[in-house]
Design a protein around this motif. Structure first.
Motif, PDB file in Angstrom:
ATOM      1  N   ALA A 102      25.855  79.002  25.827  1.00  0.00           N
ATOM      2  CA  ALA A 102      27.161  78.345  25.748  1.00  0.00           C
ATOM      3  C   ALA A 102      28.031  78.995  24.681  1.00  0.00           C
ATOM      4  O   ALA A 102      29.220  79.244  24.897  1.00  0.00           O
ATOM      5  CB  ALA A 102      26.987  76.857  25.468  1.00  0.00           C
ATOM      6  N   SER A 103      27.440  79.319  23.535  1.00  0.00           N
ATOM      7  CA  SER A 103      28.244  79.949  22.471  1.00  0.00           C
ATOM      8  C   SER A 103      28.624  81.382  22.856  1.00  0.00           C
ATOM      9  O   SER A 103      29.720  81.836  22.536  1.00  0.00           O
ATOM     10  CB  SER A 103      27.510  79.913  21.136  1.00  0.00           C
ATOM     11  OG  SER A 103      26.378  80.732  21.162  1.00  0.00           O
ATOM     12  N   ARG A 104      27.739  82.087  23.570  1.00  0.00           N
ATOM     13  CA  ARG A 104      28.069  83.440  24.037  1.00  0.00           C
ATOM     14  C   ARG A 104      29.244  83.394  25.004  1.00  0.00           C
ATOM     15  O   ARG A 104      30.175  84.199  24.910  1.00  0.00           O
ATOM     16  CB  ARG A 104      26.856  84.077  24.722  1.00  0.00           C
ATOM     17  CG  ARG A 104      27.078  85.525  25.147  1.00  0.00           C
ATOM     18  CD  ARG A 104      25.900  86.074  25.950  1.00  0.00           C
ATOM     19  NE  ARG A 104      25.861  85.569  27.304  1.00  0.00           N
ATOM     20  CZ  ARG A 104      26.613  86.056  28.307  1.00  0.00           C
ATOM     21  NH1 ARG A 104      27.433  87.042  28.092  1.00  0.00           N
ATOM     22  NH2 ARG A 104      26.528  85.547  29.514  1.00  0.00           N
ATOM     23  N   ARG A 105      29.232  82.432  25.899  1.00  0.00           N
ATOM     24  CA  ARG A 105      30.333  82.303  26.862  1.00  0.00           C
ATOM     25  C   ARG A 105      31.641  81.938  26.161  1.00  0.00           C
ATOM     26  O   ARG A 105      32.700  82.444  26.520  1.00  0.00           O
ATOM     27  CB  ARG A 105      29.989  81.268  27.933  1.00  0.00           C
ATOM     28  CG  ARG A 105      28.938  81.759  28.887  1.00  0.00           C
ATOM     29  CD  ARG A 105      28.676  80.774  29.974  1.00  0.00           C
ATOM     30  NE  ARG A 105      27.583  81.218  30.825  1.00  0.00           N
ATOM     31  CZ  ARG A 105      27.303  80.695  32.000  1.00  0.00           C
ATOM     32  NH1 ARG A 105      28.037  79.709  32.471  1.00  0.00           N
ATOM     33  NH2 ARG A 105      26.302  81.149  32.709  1.00  0.00           N
ATOM     34  N   GLN A 106      31.575  81.055  25.173  1.00  0.00           N
ATOM     35  CA  GLN A 106      32.777  80.696  24.423  1.00  0.00           C
ATOM     36  C   GLN A 106      33.333  81.916  23.684  1.00  0.00           C
ATOM     37  O   GLN A 106      34.534  82.136  23.633  1.00  0.00           O
ATOM     38  CB  GLN A 106      32.483  79.566  23.432  1.00  0.00           C
ATOM     39  CG  GLN A 106      32.382  78.211  24.070  1.00  0.00           C
ATOM     40  CD  GLN A 106      33.658  77.823  24.785  1.00  0.00           C
ATOM     41  OE1 GLN A 106      33.675  77.754  26.005  1.00  0.00           O
ATOM     42  NE2 GLN A 106      34.717  77.585  24.075  1.00  0.00           N
ATOM     43  N   TYR A 107      32.450  82.704  23.127  1.00  0.00           N
ATOM     44  CA  TYR A 107      32.837  83.924  22.420  1.00  0.00           C
ATOM     45  C   TYR A 107      33.545  84.885  23.376  1.00  0.00           C
ATOM     46  O   TYR A 107      34.619  85.409  23.082  1.00  0.00           O
ATOM     47  CB  TYR A 107      31.585  84.552  21.810  1.00  0.00           C
ATOM     48  CG  TYR A 107      31.759  85.967  21.312  1.00  0.00           C
ATOM     49  CD1 TYR A 107      32.509  86.231  20.164  1.00  0.00           C
ATOM     50  CD2 TYR A 107      31.163  87.033  21.979  1.00  0.00           C
ATOM     51  CE1 TYR A 107      32.658  87.530  19.711  1.00  0.00           C
ATOM     52  CE2 TYR A 107      31.304  88.326  21.524  1.00  0.00           C
ATOM     53  CZ  TYR A 107      32.058  88.569  20.397  1.00  0.00           C
ATOM     54  OH  TYR A 107      32.206  89.857  19.943  1.00  0.00           O
ATOM     55  N   LEU A 108      32.943  85.117  24.549  1.00  0.00           N
ATOM     56  CA  LEU A 108      33.551  86.017  25.536  1.00  0.00           C
ATOM     57  C   LEU A 108      34.867  85.466  26.068  1.00  0.00           C
ATOM     58  O   LEU A 108      35.819  86.216  26.307  1.00  0.00           O
ATOM     59  CB  LEU A 108      32.585  86.291  26.686  1.00  0.00           C
ATOM     60  CG  LEU A 108      31.376  87.150  26.322  1.00  0.00           C
ATOM     61  CD1 LEU A 108      30.394  87.219  27.488  1.00  0.00           C
ATOM     62  CD2 LEU A 108      31.807  88.543  25.903  1.00  0.00           C
ATOM     63  N   LEU A 109      34.952  84.159  26.240  1.00  0.00           N
ATOM     64  CA  LEU A 109      36.202  83.551  26.691  1.00  0.00           C
ATOM     65  C   LEU A 109      37.303  83.752  25.651  1.00  0.00           C
ATOM     66  O   LEU A 109      38.452  84.034  25.993  1.00  0.00           O
ATOM     67  CB  LEU A 109      35.989  82.064  26.979  1.00  0.00           C
ATOM     68  CG  LEU A 109      37.184  81.300  27.520  1.00  0.00           C
ATOM     69  CD1 LEU A 109      37.652  81.891  28.855  1.00  0.00           C
ATOM     70  CD2 LEU A 109      36.829  79.831  27.687  1.00  0.00           C
ATOM     71  N   GLY A 110      36.949  83.641  24.385  1.00  0.00           N
ATOM     72  CA  GLY A 110      37.912  83.899  23.312  1.00  0.00           C
ATOM     73  C   GLY A 110      38.419  85.331  23.344  1.00  0.00           C
ATOM     74  O   GLY A 110      39.616  85.589  23.179  1.00  0.00           O
ATOM     75  N   LEU A 111      37.516  86.283  23.587  1.00  0.00           N
ATOM     76  CA  LEU A 111      37.929  87.684  23.706  1.00  0.00           C
ATOM     77  C   LEU A 111      38.810  87.885  24.945  1.00  0.00           C
ATOM     78  O   LEU A 111      39.821  88.588  24.891  1.00  0.00           O
ATOM     79  CB  LEU A 111      36.703  88.601  23.787  1.00  0.00           C
ATOM     80  CG  LEU A 111      35.817  88.673  22.546  1.00  0.00           C
ATOM     81  CD1 LEU A 111      34.606  89.555  22.822  1.00  0.00           C
ATOM     82  CD2 LEU A 111      36.597  89.197  21.354  1.00  0.00           C
ATOM     83  N   PHE A 112      38.421  87.262  26.037  1.00  0.00           N
ATOM     84  CA  PHE A 112      39.185  87.375  27.281  1.00  0.00           C
ATOM     85  C   PHE A 112      40.614  86.883  27.081  1.00  0.00           C
ATOM     86  O   PHE A 112      41.566  87.495  27.562  1.00  0.00           O
ATOM     87  CB  PHE A 112      38.484  86.558  28.380  1.00  0.00           C
ATOM     88  CG  PHE A 112      39.191  86.566  29.698  1.00  0.00           C
ATOM     89  CD1 PHE A 112      39.091  87.652  30.550  1.00  0.00           C
ATOM     90  CD2 PHE A 112      39.946  85.478  30.097  1.00  0.00           C
ATOM     91  CE1 PHE A 112      39.736  87.661  31.763  1.00  0.00           C
ATOM     92  CE2 PHE A 112      40.593  85.476  31.317  1.00  0.00           C
ATOM     93  CZ  PHE A 112      40.490  86.568  32.153  1.00  0.00           C
ATOM     94  N   ARG A 113      40.773  85.813  26.338  1.00  0.00           N
ATOM     95  CA  ARG A 113      42.115  85.248  26.101  1.00  0.00           C
ATOM     96  C   ARG A 113      42.973  86.153  25.230  1.00  0.00           C
ATOM     97  O   ARG A 113      44.187  85.996  25.199  1.00  0.00           O
ATOM     98  CB  ARG A 113      41.998  83.866  25.483  1.00  0.00           C
ATOM     99  CG  ARG A 113      41.505  82.840  26.466  1.00  0.00           C
ATOM    100  CD  ARG A 113      41.470  81.465  25.879  1.00  0.00           C
ATOM    101  NE  ARG A 113      41.062  80.490  26.863  1.00  0.00           N
ATOM    102  CZ  ARG A 113      40.301  79.446  26.608  1.00  0.00           C
ATOM    103  NH1 ARG A 113      39.879  79.217  25.374  1.00  0.00           N
ATOM    104  NH2 ARG A 113      39.962  78.620  27.563  1.00  0.00           N
TER     105      ARG A 113
END
Length: 171
Positions: A102-113
């Motif tokens: 979950a934290s990895r996905r949040q991290y990648l979503l932050g980069l994506f944004r």
């Protein structure tokens, strides 16, 4: 005018961007849809209305980009089926993820944004909607599929560089 002519006219008007049919459909059917969603899926009226809007937008996208070449004879049943699929997918994806994932996905979503809007759209069309390069090119207004492929590669490169930069700074 027979029913098939009416359906053909609706399809043509949707393809040129006239969404009045969908607006009318929503206004005329939202109460009935909300009752169906409550009975079949225990959905609150507000959530049912949002689901119907989502399904209508997805349906419009299918018509506008050529995935739908002919309207189904029973449009209401078709849209209810789409709504049922949305709910089934949502039901399968609501399981809890392990904390690390979950934290990895949040991290990648932050980069994506952090990517520009065009890069976000290209990657969303390709990876999440499953569009081929020809369709991505059409949606984005690119000259051809090769341009779409090059743009996607550039966007992935930007995402990778953002990841490297954030890891080197310890963020």
């Amino acid at each position: 005018m027979n029913t098939s002519q009416q359906l053909a006219e609706v399809l043509t008007s949707l393809r040129v961007g006239n969404q009045s049919f969908l607006v009318n459909f929503y206004e005329q059917n939202r109460g009935l849809f909300a009752r169906w969603a409550r009975r079949q899926h225990n959905l609150a009226p507000a959530a049912a209305h949002e689901l119907l809007r989502t399904v209508l937008v997805e349906f419009y996208d299918q018509v506008a980009d050529g995935r739908m070449t002919k309207l189904p004879p029973d449009l209401r049943a078709y849209l209810y089926g789409m709504a049922g699929e949305h709910l089934a997918v949502a039901g399968r994806t609501t399981t809890e993820l392990p904390v690390a994932e979950a934290s990895r996905r949040q991290y990648l979503l932050g980069l994506f944004r952090q990517l520009n809007t065009d890069c976000q759209k290209v990657l969303m069309y390709f990876y999440f909607r499953g569009y081929n390069f020809e369709k991505v090119a059409g949606k984005m207004g690119f000259a051809n599929s090769t341009v779409a492929r090059i743009q996607k590669a550039g966007c992935l490169r930007q995402l990778y560089e953002l990841r490297l930069r954030s890891e080197s700074t310890g963020l």
